[in-house]
Design a protein around this motif. Structure first.
Motif, short mmCIF file in Angstrom:
data_model
loop_
_atom_site.label_atom_id
_atom_site.label_comp_id
_atom_site.label_asym_id
_atom_site.label_seq_id
_atom_site.Cartn_x
_atom_site.Cartn_y
_atom_site.Cartn_z
N MET A 158 0.85 -1.17 0.00
CA MET A 158 0.00 0.00 0.00
C MET A 158 0.90 1.24 0.00
O MET A 158 1.81 1.36 0.81
CB MET A 158 -0.91 0.01 1.23
N GLU A 159 0.62 2.17 -0.86
CA GLU A 159 1.35 3.43 -0.93
C GLU A 159 0.90 4.36 0.18
O GLU A 159 -0.26 4.31 0.61
CB GLU A 159 1.09 4.11 -2.28
N LYS A 160 1.78 5.23 0.66
CA LYS A 160 1.44 6.22 1.67
C LYS A 160 1.81 7.60 1.14
O LYS A 160 2.81 7.74 0.43
CB LYS A 160 2.20 5.99 2.97
#
Length: 63
Positions: free
Chosen positions: A1-3
């Protein structure tokens, strides 16, 4: 998951809401754009949302 990361400096206030409590019946709601210091606002307690249907004045102070 990208942040992603945002800082407070990157945000902008669009609309302010003030929590209102009717002095007659005690019903509470959020009112939009009634937050200018030193202003007096005439507000109405909405009888269609189980309020009492009365009008009252609110003075906004930044105490």
């Amino acid at each position: 998951m990208e942040k992603i990361y945002r800082t407070y400096a990157e945000t902008q206030v669009e609309v302010l809401h003030t929590q209102i409590k009717c002095p007659n019946c005690g019903m509470e709601w959020l009112e939009e754009d009634v937050s200018t210091p030193g202003e007096t606002y005439t507000l109405g307690c909405d009888e269609f949302d189980d309020g009492c249907g009365t009008e009252f004045e609110m003075y906004f102070d930044v105490d």
